[in-house]
Write an enzyme that holds these catalytic residues in place. Structure first.
Site, mmCIF file in Angstrom:
data_model
loop_
_atom_site.group_PDB
_atom_site.id
_atom_site.type_symbol
_atom_site.label_atom_id
_atom_site.label_comp_id
_atom_site.label_asym_id
_atom_site.label_seq_id
_atom_site.Cartn_x
_atom_site.Cartn_y
_atom_site.Cartn_z
ATOM 1 N N GLY A 1 0.880 -1.227 -0.082
ATOM 2 C CA GLY A 1 0.140 -0.162 -0.164
ATOM 3 C C GLY A 1 0.788 1.194 -0.024
ATOM 4 N N ALA B 1 1.652 3.274 -2.573
ATOM 5 C CA ALA B 1 1.399 4.405 -3.208
ATOM 6 C C ALA B 1 0.190 5.080 -2.787
ATOM 7 C CB ALA B 1 1.090 3.768 -4.537
ATOM 8 N N ILE C 1 -2.333 -7.708 -3.140
ATOM 9 C CA ILE C 1 -1.959 -8.610 -2.010
ATOM 10 C C ILE C 1 -2.449 -9.763 -1.962
ATOM 11 C CG2 ILE C 1 -0.901 -6.592 -0.651
ATOM 12 C CD1 ILE C 1 -3.775 -6.783 0.960
ATOM 13 N N THR D 1 -6.384 0.396 12.932
ATOM 14 C CA THR D 1 -7.031 1.602 13.101
ATOM 15 C C THR D 1 -7.612 1.559 14.581
ATOM 16 O OG1 THR D 1 -8.887 2.937 12.431
ATOM 17 C CG2 THR D 1 -8.701 0.629 11.705
ATOM 18 N N ASP D 2 -8.083 2.511 14.847
ATOM 19 C CA ASP D 2 -8.623 2.700 16.257
ATOM 20 C C ASP D 2 -10.274 2.401 15.911
ATOM 21 O OD1 ASP D 2 -9.595 5.054 14.625
ATOM 22 O OD2 ASP D 2 -9.106 6.469 16.034
ATOM 23 N N ALA E 1 -14.870 -3.595 10.456
ATOM 24 C CA ALA E 1 -15.054 -4.998 10.601
ATOM 25 C C ALA E 1 -13.862 -5.533 9.797
ATOM 26 C CB ALA E 1 -16.503 -5.291 10.217
ATOM 27 N N ASN F 1 -5.538 10.159 10.507
ATOM 28 C CA ASN F 1 -4.483 10.956 9.954
ATOM 29 C C ASN F 1 -4.669 11.998 9.104
ATOM 30 O OD1 ASN F 1 -1.497 8.545 9.631
ATOM 31 N ND2 ASN F 1 -3.304 8.355 10.899
ATOM 32 N N LYS G 1 -11.487 11.973 1.923
ATOM 33 C CA LYS G 1 -11.384 12.183 3.443
ATOM 34 C C LYS G 1 -11.655 13.674 3.940
ATOM 35 C CE LYS G 1 -10.245 7.746 3.573
ATOM 36 N NZ LYS G 1 -8.885 7.124 3.540
ATOM 37 N N TYR H 1 -21.523 15.739 7.783
ATOM 38 C CA TYR H 1 -22.586 14.807 8.316
ATOM 39 C C TYR H 1 -23.158 15.094 9.589
ATOM 40 C CZ TYR H 1 -20.029 11.953 4.811
ATOM 41 O OH TYR H 1 -19.211 11.437 3.782
ATOM 42 N N ASN I 1 -15.846 17.479 14.122
ATOM 43 C CA ASN I 1 -15.671 17.885 12.817
ATOM 44 C C ASN I 1 -16.063 19.425 12.437
ATOM 45 O OD1 ASN I 1 -15.239 15.123 12.657
ATOM 46 N ND2 ASN I 1 -17.215 14.544 11.945
HETATM 47 P P1 NAD Z 1 -5.090 4.934 1.172
HETATM 48 O O1 NAD Z 1 -6.457 4.367 0.710
HETATM 49 O O2 NAD Z 1 -4.595 6.184 0.943
HETATM 50 O O3 NAD Z 1 -4.005 3.827 0.398
HETATM 51 C C1 NAD Z 1 -4.303 2.404 0.259
HETATM 52 C C2 NAD Z 1 -3.349 1.858 -0.555
HETATM 53 O O4 NAD Z 1 -3.356 0.541 -0.580
HETATM 54 C C3 NAD Z 1 -3.312 2.596 -1.774
HETATM 55 O O5 NAD Z 1 -2.028 2.808 -2.588
HETATM 56 C C4 NAD Z 1 -3.811 1.233 -2.809
HETATM 57 O O6 NAD Z 1 -3.633 1.367 -4.239
HETATM 58 C C5 NAD Z 1 -3.406 0.240 -1.949
HETATM 59 N N1 NAD Z 1 -4.145 -1.169 -2.262
HETATM 60 C C6 NAD Z 1 -5.556 -1.180 -1.903
HETATM 61 N N2 NAD Z 1 -6.055 -2.439 -2.197
HETATM 62 C C7 NAD Z 1 -4.887 -3.066 -2.526
HETATM 63 C C8 NAD Z 1 -4.515 -4.615 -2.768
HETATM 64 N N3 NAD Z 1 -5.409 -5.405 -2.911
HETATM 65 N N4 NAD Z 1 -3.179 -4.936 -3.208
HETATM 66 C C9 NAD Z 1 -2.170 -3.967 -3.148
HETATM 67 N N5 NAD Z 1 -2.277 -2.665 -2.916
HETATM 68 C C10 NAD Z 1 -3.861 -2.117 -2.649
HETATM 69 O O7 NAD Z 1 -4.998 4.657 2.825
HETATM 70 P P2 NAD Z 1 -4.405 5.291 3.868
HETATM 71 O O8 NAD Z 1 -5.073 6.285 4.795
HETATM 72 O O9 NAD Z 1 -2.875 5.400 3.438
HETATM 73 O O10 NAD Z 1 -4.173 4.048 4.796
HETATM 74 C C11 NAD Z 1 -3.180 3.120 4.960
HETATM 75 C C12 NAD Z 1 -3.545 2.074 6.233
HETATM 76 O O11 NAD Z 1 -3.621 2.815 7.230
HETATM 77 C C13 NAD Z 1 -4.594 1.248 5.831
HETATM 78 O O12 NAD Z 1 -4.540 0.127 6.524
HETATM 79 C C14 NAD Z 1 -5.561 2.028 6.906
HETATM 80 O O13 NAD Z 1 -6.628 1.010 7.258
HETATM 81 C C15 NAD Z 1 -4.727 2.452 8.125
HETATM 82 N N6 NAD Z 1 -5.150 3.494 8.725
HETATM 83 C C16 NAD Z 1 -5.621 4.688 8.139
HETATM 84 C C17 NAD Z 1 -5.561 5.727 8.865
HETATM 85 C C18 NAD Z 1 -6.298 7.185 8.034
HETATM 86 O O14 NAD Z 1 -6.840 8.072 8.923
HETATM 87 N N7 NAD Z 1 -5.984 7.244 7.000
HETATM 88 C C19 NAD Z 1 -5.746 6.040 10.203
HETATM 89 C C20 NAD Z 1 -5.432 4.434 10.936
HETATM 90 C C21 NAD Z 1 -5.034 3.526 10.188
HETATM 91 O O1 TDX Z 2 -17.796 14.666 3.698
HETATM 92 C C1 TDX Z 2 -17.733 14.246 4.970
HETATM 93 N N1 TDX Z 2 -18.302 15.016 5.850
HETATM 94 C C2 TDX Z 2 -17.975 14.662 7.112
HETATM 95 O O2 TDX Z 2 -18.825 15.218 8.056
HETATM 96 C C3 TDX Z 2 -16.579 13.419 5.166
HETATM 97 C C4 TDX Z 2 -15.958 12.741 4.043
HETATM 98 C C5 TDX Z 2 -16.344 12.965 6.550
HETATM 99 N N2 TDX Z 2 -17.303 13.582 7.374
HETATM 100 C C6 TDX Z 2 -17.111 13.345 8.912
HETATM 101 C C7 TDX Z 2 -17.126 11.588 9.241
HETATM 102 C C8 TDX Z 2 -16.266 11.385 10.165
HETATM 103 O O3 TDX Z 2 -16.957 11.596 11.507
HETATM 104 O O4 TDX Z 2 -15.707 13.534 9.279
HETATM 105 C C9 TDX Z 2 -14.926 12.645 9.947
HETATM 106 C C10 TDX Z 2 -14.006 12.038 9.311
HETATM 107 O O5 TDX Z 2 -14.314 11.341 8.241
HETATM 108 P P1 TDX Z 2 -13.348 10.506 7.216
HETATM 109 O O6 TDX Z 2 -12.103 11.560 6.852
HETATM 110 O O7 TDX Z 2 -14.148 9.856 6.454
HETATM 111 O O8 TDX Z 2 -12.407 9.409 8.361
HETATM 112 P P2 TDX Z 2 -13.141 8.257 9.581
HETATM 113 O O9 TDX Z 2 -14.326 7.839 8.655
HETATM 114 O O10 TDX Z 2 -12.961 8.830 10.747
HETATM 115 O O11 TDX Z 2 -11.993 7.177 9.112
HETATM 116 C C11 TDX Z 2 -10.641 7.442 9.038
HETATM 117 O O12 TDX Z 2 -9.868 7.465 10.304
HETATM 118 C C12 TDX Z 2 -9.617 6.007 10.552
HETATM 119 C C13 TDX Z 2 -9.794 6.810 7.952
HETATM 120 O O13 TDX Z 2 -10.611 7.089 6.893
HETATM 121 C C14 TDX Z 2 -9.787 5.423 8.092
HETATM 122 O O14 TDX Z 2 -9.062 4.690 7.286
HETATM 123 C C15 TDX Z 2 -8.949 5.190 9.720
HETATM 124 O O15 TDX Z 2 -8.958 3.937 9.793
#
Ligand code: NAD
Ligand code: TDX
Length: 351
Positions: free
Chosen positions: A25, A27, A76, A141-142, A169, A197, A206, A224, A266
């Site tokens: 992941g 990229a 993967i 993730t949390d 889940a 993040n 996001k 939302y 939010n």
């Molecule tokens: P993202 O969606 O930006 O990136 C996911 C990456 O995984 C992409 O580059 C995608 O091409 C790759 N991918 C998806 N399916 C694939 C597959 N089958 N095989 C190979 N590659 C694949 O996600 P992110 O926000 O960078 O999150 C990365 C990790 O961190 C995830 O496991 C997510 O659950 C976890 N995480 C994210 C957050 C957050 O706030 N973004 C917080 C806590 C944990």
């Molecule tokens: O358009 C929107 N309006 C809005 O009110 C979007 C996209 C989100 N929201 C709210 C929903 C959540 O309460 O903002 C909060 C953050 O939303 P997201 O950015 O979608 O994140 P969240 O659902 O909290 O999940 C994120 O944190 C944990 C990441 O996407 C996950 O990958 C990570 O595991």
């Protein structure tokens, strides 16, 4: 009282120096930040970035990296390619980010989440186990802990696993698979669970990048429900530093919470973004709530603080300002990722 973070310098790693590491992941948002972080901290290591390049993966995120960085375009779920990649680069450590990561998409369609997050993790575990990998970090993730109310104490690592969305889940299922490999096969893995993040290269579906983009372009800001849901925000650079600590110094078999110690609603965030971008609050549009919307996440990070010395370095104010600046400077990046698929998703989600 939290310890202040030690500098994550190669010498701080003791004998467990990062040598040849597979990053799945890579990229995506956090994966690409992690690759750059490691190459900066450990310039002589070899990194193999493995990514299927889904809508969320983008090679632009891995541009201009040194020769010791390699990219493999792969899924993967593809056991054969995983085995070949691990063998041909003689991979010693794995950091597993690859996942479907957006809650709203998991509500629209769950299948890609079960395939990648559960089946994909199982195939990766099998390939890594067969190759006798030395250390494996599963990035979780949390959200696997479910939701808190206002007066609840933050999640500790011992909190029950009670996920509410299909995304959460599927991540919980992958955590439990990793746990089962640790217990059954003595597999050398650790699990990290991080809060929300933000930072450069985050896909604009996001909350923060979506709101920055819309505020800068005079588009409505879809909040939302009442906007009172709470998240614990951490800058991606702090998350990457914490994962590097776990990779190099974490205890095998352990789970580590990571967070930013910064809870915000939010609506507070949206207003801060409006202020930074010089936009108007009239852009805020309260829209139908997310089904099963978790009310609050908050992480107790005492364990990683006392055992590995992690604490978040970036304040939310500085982190938000630099993130908005990054999006301003990288309009071309935004245009590239906002492909046809992205526009179709936005249309379906916010119609
Ligand atoms: P993202 O969606 O930006 O990136 C996911 C990456 O995984 C992409 O580059 C995608 O091409 C790759 N991918 C998806 N399916 C694939 C597959 N089958 N095989 C190979 N590659 C694949 O996600 P992110 O926000 O960078 O999150 C990365 C990790 O961190 C995830 O496991 C997510 O659950 C976890 N995480 C994210 C957050 C957050 O706030 N973004 C917080 C806590 C944990
Ligand atoms: O358009 C929107 N309006 C809005 O009110 C979007 C996209 C989100 N929201 C709210 C929903 C959540 O309460 O903002 C909060 C953050 O939303 P997201 O950015 O979608 O994140 P969240 O659902 O909290 O999940 C994120 O944190 C944990 C990441 O996407 C996950 O990958 C990570 O595991």
């Amino acid at each position: 009282m939290l310890n202040v973070r030690r500098h994550d310098h190669p010498h701080a790693c003791g004998s467990r120096t990062i040598m040849r590491i597979l990053v799945t992941g890579a990229a995506g948002f956090i994966g690409s930040n992690f690759v750059r972080y490691i190459l900066n901290q450990h310039p002589s290591c070899t990194i193999v970035s493995y990514d299927a390049l889904t809508y969320a993966g983008n090679l632009e995120n891995l541009k201009n990296l040194p020769k010791n960085h390699h990219f493999v375009h792969g899924n993967i779920c593809d056991s054969e390619l995983l085995t070949k990649t691990i063998a041909s680069f003689d991979v010693q450590q794995v950091v597993h980010f690859a996942a479907e990561s957006h809650v709203d998409r998991s509500i629209m369609s769950t299948e890609p989440f079960t395939q990648t997050n559960i089946v994909g993790t199982q195939r990766l575990l099998d390939a890594a186990k067969a190759a006798n990998i030395q250390r494996f970090v599963h990035v979780s993730t949390d959200e696997v802990y479910g939701s808190l109310s206002l007066n609840d104490a933050p999640f500790t690592e011992d909190h029950p696993i009670v996920p509410n969305s299909p995304y959460a889940a599927s991540k919980a299922a992958s955590d439990l698979l990793v746990r089962s490999y640790i217990k059954t096969f003595d597999f050398p893995a650790m699990i990290t669970r991080c809060s929300n993040n933000y930072g450069p290269y985050q896909f604009p579906e996001k909350l923060i990048p979506l709101m920055v983009h819309n505020a800068r372009n005079g588009k409505s800001l879809p909040v939302y429900g009442a906007g009172d849901n709470i998240r614990d925000w951490v800058h991606v650079s702090d998350h990457c530093a914490a994962i590097a600590m776990v990779l190099t110094r974490g205890e095998l078999g352990e789970v580590y919470n990571i967070g930013g110690n910064r809870e915000l609603t939010n609506i507070d965030i949206v207003k801060k973004i409006i202020h930074h971008c010089g936009a108007n609050e009239s852009l805020i549009e309260y829209v139908t709530d997310r089904p099963g919307h978790d009310f609050r996440y908050a992480m107790d990070i005492q364990k990683i603080n006392t055992t590995l010395g992690y604490s978040p370095c970036m304040s939310f104010e500085d982190g938000l300002a630099s993130t908005i600046e990054w999006y301003k400077q990288n309009d071309t990046w935004l245009t590239t990722v906002m492909s046809g698929e992205y526009r179709q998703y936005i249309k379906e989600q916010y119609q």
